[in-house]
Design an enzyme around this catalytic site. Sequence first.
Site, PDB file in Angstrom:
ATOM      1  N   HIS A  77       2.244  -8.564   3.706  1.00 21.36           N
ATOM      2  CA  HIS A  77       1.842  -7.243   3.075  1.00 21.36           C
ATOM      3  C   HIS A  77       2.642  -6.810   2.013  1.00 21.36           C
ATOM      4  O   HIS A  77       3.909  -7.058   2.011  1.00 21.36           O
ATOM      5  CB  HIS A  77       1.731  -6.085   4.304  1.00 21.36           C
ATOM      6  CG  HIS A  77       1.513  -4.695   3.755  1.00 21.36           C
ATOM      7  ND1 HIS A  77       0.134  -4.492   3.505  1.00 21.36           N
ATOM      8  CD2 HIS A  77       2.535  -3.982   3.487  1.00 21.36           C
ATOM      9  CE1 HIS A  77       0.494  -3.087   2.749  1.00 21.36           C
ATOM     10  NE2 HIS A  77       1.870  -2.833   2.826  1.00 21.36           N
TER      11      HIS A  77
ATOM     12  N   GLU B 228       4.367   4.076   3.411  1.00 17.77           N
ATOM     13  CA  GLU B 228       4.779   3.014   4.242  1.00 17.77           C
ATOM     14  C   GLU B 228       6.223   2.830   4.582  1.00 17.77           C
ATOM     15  O   GLU B 228       6.625   2.500   5.697  1.00 17.77           O
ATOM     16  CB  GLU B 228       4.368   1.527   3.614  1.00 17.77           C
ATOM     17  CG  GLU B 228       2.700   1.634   3.642  1.00 17.77           C
ATOM     18  CD  GLU B 228       2.223   0.681   2.656  1.00 17.77           C
ATOM     19  OE1 GLU B 228       2.972  -0.212   2.241  1.00 17.77           O
ATOM     20  OE2 GLU B 228       0.998   0.681   2.508  1.00 17.77           O
TER      21      GLU B 228
ATOM     22  N   LYS C 120       4.359 -11.174   7.630  1.00 22.16           N
ATOM     23  CA  LYS C 120       3.307 -11.048   9.084  1.00 22.16           C
ATOM     24  C   LYS C 120       3.726 -12.240   9.938  1.00 22.16           C
ATOM     25  O   LYS C 120       4.472 -13.305   9.641  1.00 22.16           O
ATOM     26  CB  LYS C 120       1.865 -11.217   8.447  1.00 22.16           C
ATOM     27  CG  LYS C 120       1.601 -10.057   7.494  1.00 22.16           C
ATOM     28  CD  LYS C 120      -0.021 -10.128   7.181  1.00 22.16           C
ATOM     29  CE  LYS C 120      -0.271  -8.870   6.328  1.00 22.16           C
ATOM     30  NZ  LYS C 120      -1.849  -9.074   5.815  1.00 22.16           N
TER      31      LYS C 120
ATOM     32  N   TYR D  36      -2.094   0.682   8.812  1.00 17.98           N
ATOM     33  CA  TYR D  36      -3.536   0.402   8.250  1.00 17.98           C
ATOM     34  C   TYR D  36      -4.365   1.569   8.243  1.00 17.98           C
ATOM     35  O   TYR D  36      -5.667   1.085   8.315  1.00 17.98           O
ATOM     36  CB  TYR D  36      -3.945  -0.931   8.979  1.00 17.98           C
ATOM     37  CG  TYR D  36      -3.423  -2.351   8.352  1.00 17.98           C
ATOM     38  CD1 TYR D  36      -3.371  -2.532   6.824  1.00 17.98           C
ATOM     39  CD2 TYR D  36      -2.764  -3.262   9.127  1.00 17.98           C
ATOM     40  CE1 TYR D  36      -2.717  -3.502   6.333  1.00 17.98           C
ATOM     41  CE2 TYR D  36      -2.273  -4.435   8.708  1.00 17.98           C
ATOM     42  CZ  TYR D  36      -2.205  -4.283   7.278  1.00 17.98           C
ATOM     43  OH  TYR D  36      -1.866  -5.737   6.734  1.00 17.98           O
TER      44      TYR D  36
ATOM     45  N   ASN E  20      -2.961 -14.027   5.762  1.00 14.64           N
ATOM     46  CA  ASN E  20      -2.423 -14.105   4.601  1.00 14.64           C
ATOM     47  C   ASN E  20      -0.968 -14.017   4.206  1.00 14.64           C
ATOM     48  O   ASN E  20      -0.443 -13.531   3.259  1.00 14.64           O
ATOM     49  CB  ASN E  20      -3.263 -13.202   3.700  1.00 14.64           C
ATOM     50  CG  ASN E  20      -3.118 -11.780   4.075  1.00 14.64           C
ATOM     51  OD1 ASN E  20      -2.502 -11.543   4.692  1.00 14.64           O
ATOM     52  ND2 ASN E  20      -4.321 -11.136   3.369  1.00 14.64           N
TER      53      ASN E  20
HETATM   54  O1  CDP Z   1      -3.150  -6.878   1.928  1.00 13.00           O
HETATM   55  P1  CDP Z   1      -3.934  -6.288   0.954  1.00 13.00           P
HETATM   56  O2  CDP Z   1      -3.453  -5.117   0.419  1.00 13.00           O
HETATM   57  O3  CDP Z   1      -3.849  -7.301  -0.100  1.00 13.00           O
HETATM   58  O4  CDP Z   1      -5.294  -6.152   1.474  1.00 13.00           O
HETATM   59  P2  CDP Z   1      -6.320  -4.964   1.982  1.00 13.00           P
HETATM   60  O5  CDP Z   1      -7.532  -4.770   1.487  1.00 13.00           O
HETATM   61  O6  CDP Z   1      -5.194  -3.663   2.370  1.00 13.00           O
HETATM   62  O7  CDP Z   1      -6.145  -5.441   3.679  1.00 13.00           O
HETATM   63  C1  CDP Z   1      -5.428  -5.287   4.479  1.00 13.00           C
HETATM   64  C2  CDP Z   1      -5.295  -6.609   5.514  1.00 13.00           C
HETATM   65  O8  CDP Z   1      -6.493  -6.651   6.201  1.00 13.00           O
HETATM   66  C3  CDP Z   1      -5.330  -8.030   4.586  1.00 13.00           C
HETATM   67  O9  CDP Z   1      -4.106  -8.225   3.955  1.00 13.00           O
HETATM   68  C4  CDP Z   1      -5.833  -8.905   5.607  1.00 13.00           C
HETATM   69  O10 CDP Z   1      -4.966  -9.162   6.564  1.00 13.00           O
HETATM   70  C5  CDP Z   1      -6.972  -8.125   6.574  1.00 13.00           C
HETATM   71  N1  CDP Z   1      -8.098  -8.114   6.083  1.00 13.00           N
HETATM   72  C6  CDP Z   1      -8.888  -9.023   6.731  1.00 13.00           C
HETATM   73  O11 CDP Z   1      -8.527  -9.843   7.601  1.00 13.00           O
HETATM   74  N2  CDP Z   1     -10.336  -9.396   6.262  1.00 13.00           N
HETATM   75  C7  CDP Z   1     -10.853  -8.542   5.180  1.00 13.00           C
HETATM   76  N3  CDP Z   1     -12.040  -8.692   5.006  1.00 13.00           N
HETATM   77  C8  CDP Z   1      -9.843  -7.758   4.540  1.00 13.00           C
HETATM   78  C9  CDP Z   1      -8.563  -7.570   4.794  1.00 13.00           C
HETATM   79 MG    MG Z   2      -3.414  -3.051   1.098  1.00 15.49          MG
END
Ligand code: CDP
Ligand code: MG
Length: 137
Positions: A116, A127, A10, A50, A113
């Site tokens: 991805h 994806e 990212k 997303y 974070n």
């Molecule tokens: O990236 P990952 O698959 O671990 O998490 P996700 O639940 O699919 O969420 C996608 C992305 O959204 C996360 O990596 C975060 O960058 C963001 N996110 C956030 O900003 N706040 C949250 N409460 C959950 C996700």
């Molecule tokens: Mg995810």
Amino acid sequence: MSETTLVLIKPGGVARNLIGEITRRIELRGLKVTGMKLMNAPRSTVEEHYAEHRERPFFGDVVDYLCSGPIVAMAISGENATKAIRMMMGATNPVEAEPGTVRGDMALTIEDNLVHSSSDPEAAARELGLWFPEGTV
Ligand code: CDP
Ligand code: MG
């Protein structure tokens, strides 16, 4: 079984010069980089990426974040690549990510974070089609 999965570094990861460190860890694990490009992500691609989160309160912020600077899109191939990469990247919230993971070692907040990774092989296929429509090597 050998499979291919998607990693995005990212904008925060690119800005902090972590392309090499993150790629180094992936290669050390024995996984192969089979696609790699530095790009300014089109907003439409990020929104599609997303799509499952479209109704969530953080959707606008995460899309803005992914569009805030260059990202690296990588296709990564190897045995159980999706699960292996997902474990190496660590929990979504970096304060819950184990030390030794990318997020657990290099990130502190969920908004930034760093990476991805595809959640499962079906998500990986979807994806990869989105980020590498031309295919991988
Ligand atoms: O990236 P990952 O698959 O671990 O998490 P996700 O639940 O699919 O969420 C996608 C992305 O959204 C996360 O990596 C975060 O960058 C963001 N996110 C956030 O900003 N706040 C949250 N409460 C959950 C996700
Ligand atoms: Mg995810």
